[in-house]
Design an enzyme around this catalytic site. Structure first.
Site, PDB file in Angstrom:
ATOM      1  N   ARG A  37       0.823  -1.214   0.000  1.00 18.60           N
ATOM      2  CA  ARG A  37       0.000   0.000   0.000  1.00 18.60           C
ATOM      3  C   ARG A  37       0.861   1.270   0.000  1.00 18.60           C
ATOM      4  NH1 ARG A  37      -5.000  -1.556   4.056  1.00 18.60           N
ATOM      5  NH2 ARG A  37      -6.316  -2.386   2.407  1.00 18.60           N
ATOM      6  N   LYS A 201     -18.109 -16.211   4.837  1.00 16.10           N
ATOM      7  CA  LYS A 201     -19.577 -16.280   4.848  1.00 16.10           C
ATOM      8  C   LYS A 201     -20.228 -15.801   3.554  1.00 16.10           C
ATOM      9  CE  LYS A 201     -19.996 -15.564   9.774  1.00 16.10           C
ATOM     10  NZ  LYS A 201     -20.342 -14.597  10.807  1.00 16.10           N
ATOM     11  N   GLY A 354      -7.574  -7.586   0.472  1.00 17.60           N
ATOM     12  CA  GLY A 354      -7.806  -8.277   1.740  1.00 17.60           C
ATOM     13  C   GLY A 354      -7.061  -9.593   1.865  1.00 17.60           C
ATOM     14  N   GLY A 377     -12.438  -4.428   1.257  1.00 17.41           N
ATOM     15  CA  GLY A 377     -13.816  -3.955   1.476  1.00 17.41           C
ATOM     16  C   GLY A 377     -14.268  -3.027   0.356  1.00 17.41           C
TER      17      GLY A 377
HETATM   18  P1  AMP Z   1     -13.691 -13.152   4.173  1.00 18.37           P
HETATM   19  O1  AMP Z   1     -13.231 -12.069   5.096  1.00 18.37           O
HETATM   20  O2  AMP Z   1     -15.155 -13.342   4.153  1.00 18.37           O
HETATM   21  O3  AMP Z   1     -13.070 -13.052   2.794  1.00 18.37           O
HETATM   22  O4  AMP Z   1     -13.153 -14.500   4.811  1.00 18.37           O
HETATM   23  C1  AMP Z   1     -11.805 -14.811   4.948  1.00 18.37           C
HETATM   24  C2  AMP Z   1     -11.700 -15.820   6.028  1.00 18.37           C
HETATM   25  O5  AMP Z   1     -12.465 -16.964   5.701  1.00 18.37           O
HETATM   26  C3  AMP Z   1     -10.288 -16.314   6.269  1.00 18.37           C
HETATM   27  O6  AMP Z   1      -9.874 -15.839   7.515  1.00 18.37           O
HETATM   28  C4  AMP Z   1     -10.435 -17.843   6.265  1.00 18.37           C
HETATM   29  O7  AMP Z   1      -9.757 -18.443   7.341  1.00 18.37           O
HETATM   30  C5  AMP Z   1     -11.932 -18.034   6.412  1.00 18.37           C
HETATM   31  N1  AMP Z   1     -12.375 -19.308   5.847  1.00 18.37           N
HETATM   32  C6  AMP Z   1     -12.141 -19.789   4.623  1.00 18.37           C
HETATM   33  N2  AMP Z   1     -12.652 -21.008   4.474  1.00 18.37           N
HETATM   34  C7  AMP Z   1     -13.241 -21.343   5.633  1.00 18.37           C
HETATM   35  C8  AMP Z   1     -13.941 -22.496   6.102  1.00 18.37           C
HETATM   36  N3  AMP Z   1     -14.122 -23.558   5.312  1.00 18.37           N
HETATM   37  N4  AMP Z   1     -14.417 -22.476   7.358  1.00 18.37           N
HETATM   38  C9  AMP Z   1     -14.212 -21.416   8.146  1.00 18.37           C
HETATM   39  N5  AMP Z   1     -13.560 -20.285   7.769  1.00 18.37           N
HETATM   40  C10 AMP Z   1     -13.079 -20.261   6.527  1.00 18.37           C
END
Ligand code: AMP
Length: 399
Positions: A37, A201, A354, A377
């Site tokens: 960055r 999620k 991210g 984000g």
């Molecule tokens: P996000 O911020 O929504 O892009 O999510 C990223 C996070 O999702 C990372 O910290 C990963 O550890 C988590 N993640 C990825 N796959 C899984 C999974 N199968 N179960 C739980 N957490 C997960």
């Protein structure tokens, strides 16, 4: 989307305030572990210095929540900028206090001042009017080069823009590049266009998925979000991450994909573990039959092969979100393999900031990607079709 262009400003010898995003990750010893960055902002800073401007830089770091917290001081950032610019950078001990004001007043042409962490001031995240005014009073021109925070209506990002007319504000080169890349990706991608969407999620990426559907040819799902879809399909997902309140939305997305002719791919096998820990016992299972009590923490080798075949003919890839819990080595293999494959492909490859940016950088394939966004984000909100509050005031108005 055309933004006010820094090159149209008559800034020669004047004071310029550049909002940057120096919110860089630090290791446990307080060293900057990834300075992407900071490096990304250097072009704009150098451009202003080449115009003999007196440059006031401002950024936030972490979440000090309106208080002075030493570990969030910009001291290491100032040193890194100094190193990259190969010239002195003065750091003020406050943001808009006596020290900052005195140093701004004393700042001469071709000198660089960095204000202390903007979020040491509680007003920053509240888009406080008085703070915006005090920041604006420090310079004749305002440049936003902080893409990573442009989805936030904060004082130094949004409020401040109201104090400068169109001839005195603009987007920096980094902001312009980010907006151009995502604009092109959404409006006129070279096809076939595949989006790889992972992460924890569905809820965090629901809007982006809905907005992407009519624009892509293929969607490949990974990470924790896959299990809400798999559950909706009637599969046994054991104790995997799931959002029961989004099962209907998941169905809606799959129905829409079908209607639009978008190929929608879900993992066919997973690495399942008994607990959410690196030292957990783990095994490979088909996505249809994850044993009770076990949780899927990565995509399996069959999914990796499938996704490779799916990606073989695409010309544009957008990747947002890891395929598994990549922070733990044991569950990073799926993400790593996909990262290598994407990096080796001849497609235009865009990584949406991210965690995904962190993961490609960790395994050293960052240089092979066409573009890595500096804002997770912010890029997600662009993919949702939103106009970012920090960008809106910089859009060129139609005559
Ligand atoms: P996000 O911020 O929504 O892009 O999510 C990223 C996070 O999702 C990372 O910290 C990963 O550890 C988590 N993640 C990825 N796959 C899984 C999974 N199968 N179960 C739980 N957490 C997960």
């Amino acid at each position: 989307m055309e933004l006010l262009n820094i090159k149209n400003l008559d800034m020669s010898g004047k004071k310029v305030f550049i909002r940057c995003d120096f919110n860089v990750p630090m290791d446990e010893f307080g060293n900057i572990s990834d300075d992407r960055r900071i490096r990304s902002a250097i072009s704009t800073i150098n451009y202003c210095l080449d115009q003999d401007c007196a440059v006031v830089l401002a950024s936030h770091l972490g979440r000090p929540k309106g208080e002075v917290v030493e570990k969030y001081s910009l001291v290491p950032v100032a040193r890194r900028i100094q190193h990259l610019l190969k010239r002195d950078v003065v750091l003020s001990t406050d943001v808009v206090g006596e020290d900052a004001q005195a140093k701004v007043n004393a700042l001469k042409s071709s000198e660089v001042l960095l204000l202390e962490n903007l979020r040491f001031e509680a007003g920053e995240t509240e888009n406080d009017k008085e703070l915006s005014e005090r920041l604006a009073s420090m310079a004749d021109f305002y440049i936003n080069d902080a893409f990573g925070v442009s989805h936030r209506a904060h004082s130094s990002v949004e409020g401040i823009t109201h104090h400068f007319d169109e001839n005195h504000k603009a987007a920096g080169f980094l902001l312009q590049k980010e907006i151009d890349f995502f604009g092109k990706l959404i409006k006129s991608p070279v096809r076939p266009f595949a989006a790889i969407v992972g992460g924890s999620k569905v809820s965090g990426k629901l809007e982006a998925l809905i907005n992407l559907l009519p624009r892509v040819d293929k969607i490949l799902i990974g990470g924790g979000m896959a299990f809400t879809f798999l559950k909706q399909m009637g599969y046994d997902i054991g104790a995997s991450l799931v959002e029961d309140d989004l099962l209907e939305d998941a169905q809606h997305i799959m129905d829409e994909a079908k209607k639009l002719g978008v190929k929608f791919y879900l993992p066919v096998d997973v690495v399942a573990a008994e607990k959410f820990a690196e030292d957990s016992v783990s095994k490979l299972t088909p996505a249809q039959e994850i044993p009770e009590g076990w949780m899927g923490l990565d995509i399996g080798p069959a999914t990796v092969r499938l996704y490779r075949e799916v990606l073989a003919d695409v010309q544009t890839v957008l990747w947002n979100g890891p395929m598994g819990v990549y922070e733990m080595d044991k569950f990073a293999r799926g993400s790593n393999k996909i990262a290598h494959f994407v990096a080796d492909s001849y497609a235009t490859t865009v990584v949406g900031g991210g965690d995904t940016a962190d993961l490609v950088q960790r395994i050293g394939v960052d240089e092979e990607m066409s573009f890595i966004s500096t804002g997770g984000g912010a890029s997600l909100e662009l993919l949702e079709g939103k106009i970012l509050p920090g960008v809106a005031p910089l859009i060129v108005k139609e005559a």
